[in-house]
Design an enzyme around this catalytic site. Sequence first.
Site, PDB file in Angstrom:
ATOM      1  N   THR A 251       0.808  -1.225   0.000  1.00 29.66           N
ATOM      2  CA  THR A 251       0.000   0.000   0.000  1.00 29.66           C
ATOM      3  C   THR A 251       0.834   1.265   0.000  1.00 29.66           C
ATOM      4  OG1 THR A 251      -1.666  -1.204   1.234  1.00 29.66           O
ATOM      5  CG2 THR A 251      -1.855   1.162   1.280  1.00 29.66           C
TER       6      THR A 251
ATOM      7  N   CYS B  93      -1.648 -18.857  21.433  1.00 27.91           N
ATOM      8  CA  CYS B  93      -1.698 -17.574  22.145  1.00 27.91           C
ATOM      9  C   CYS B  93      -0.636 -16.658  21.543  1.00 27.91           C
ATOM     10  CB  CYS B  93      -1.376 -17.755  23.620  1.00 27.91           C
ATOM     11  SG  CYS B  93      -2.575 -18.773  24.471  1.00 27.91           S
TER      12      CYS B  93
HETATM   13  N1  ASP Z   1      -2.288  -6.184   0.787  1.00 26.76           N
HETATM   14  C1  ASP Z   1      -1.280  -5.190   1.076  1.00 26.76           C
HETATM   15  C2  ASP Z   1       0.055  -5.891   1.145  1.00 26.76           C
HETATM   16  O1  ASP Z   1       0.350  -6.521   2.113  1.00 26.76           O
HETATM   17  C3  ASP Z   1      -1.609  -4.492   2.343  1.00 26.76           C
HETATM   18  C4  ASP Z   1      -0.639  -3.415   2.751  1.00 26.76           C
HETATM   19  O2  ASP Z   1       0.326  -3.088   2.104  1.00 26.76           O
HETATM   20  O3  ASP Z   1      -0.889  -2.852   3.809  1.00 26.76           O
HETATM   21  O4  ASP Z   1       0.792  -5.806   0.192  1.00 26.76           O
END
Ligand code: ASP
Length: 338
Positions: A13, A274
């Site tokens: 992201t 856990c």
């Molecule tokens: N689906 C994305 C990834 O892990 C989520 C992220 O980057 O936060 O590449």
Amino acid sequence: MKRKVLIIYTGGTIGMEKDYETGSLRAFNFNKIFSKIPEMNLLECEVSVEAFADPLDSSDMGPNEWKMICQIIEKNYSAFDGFLILHGTDTMSYTASALSFMLKNLRKPVVLTGSQLPVGDLRTDAKENLLTSLYYASFYENDEAVIQEVAIYFEYKLLRGNRTLKYSAEYFDAYQSPNYPLLGQSGVHLNVDKDSLYRPGNNPFSIDTHLCDSVFFWRIFPGINLDFLSALPKMKVLILQVFGSGTIFSDQKTEDVLSAIKKSGTEIVVVSQCVSGGISFGKYENSNIFGRIGAISGRDMTAESAITKAMHLSGNPALEGSFVELFEKNICGEISPR
Ligand code: ASP
């Protein structure tokens, strides 16, 4: 003297922007990061970028990409003072754990970060994560790197990579390190807890990219049909995620099934469901089965760490000693002393 940091951009992201026509997130050309975060031009360190040709969602990151990252770090080790890996958040803890075992005698910071919201989003967490990670990746005192291990920086916290797990798909504060203290916290100042930092031995830095794919992970649950477990193909290591401090069903069938798997030559490692605390064989009657069949305790390791450690150690030609001896040892701070 300006410290030099190499950013290795793998995807996730953090390197995406919203396509306002379709509403979907798509990767942008990461070499344009300086125009997206102009504050990067104000940093005290010198930054270079090496980007994956095809940025990946981190669910597509695995052994091949971990090896690529190790090779990039090895090639650039002497030219840079620190490394920052930009990575999707979903599997970041696996990559951080794997790298901690594959990068030997690291004396420079290797920091991973990502973000929950893309860089262009008004409320993005990418900016803070990226900028502060660059500070940690270039943090030196008396000409010595303060961080000499693989760490994750996320939402004001610096964590030992192989102790982390992603616990939230919602909150900015997405990672925890339940069995190990924070390595540092950023507030007005950049703080580190010096007593918690890992220090390698004196051997020179090297990489060992051995990873065995004959490792399998299985979560036990009440009512599980053990016939599925006995029908699994033969493998080198089976990691069982069991209840609490290391308990499982007390019936004879469970013992017969697990004992047959062990006798066929598969190592059985036990970790806990856990997230905090760990395995303690012998604490309850229902854990004694593991002693009887010769299973290995994963103690307080995370599942991510146990999996990648098993992949790295199993059949590794560079290492001497049995799998049990190697697995029980603390390699780089991933497991607490007994
Ligand atoms: N689906 C994305 C990834 O892990 C989520 C992220 O980057 O936060 O590449």
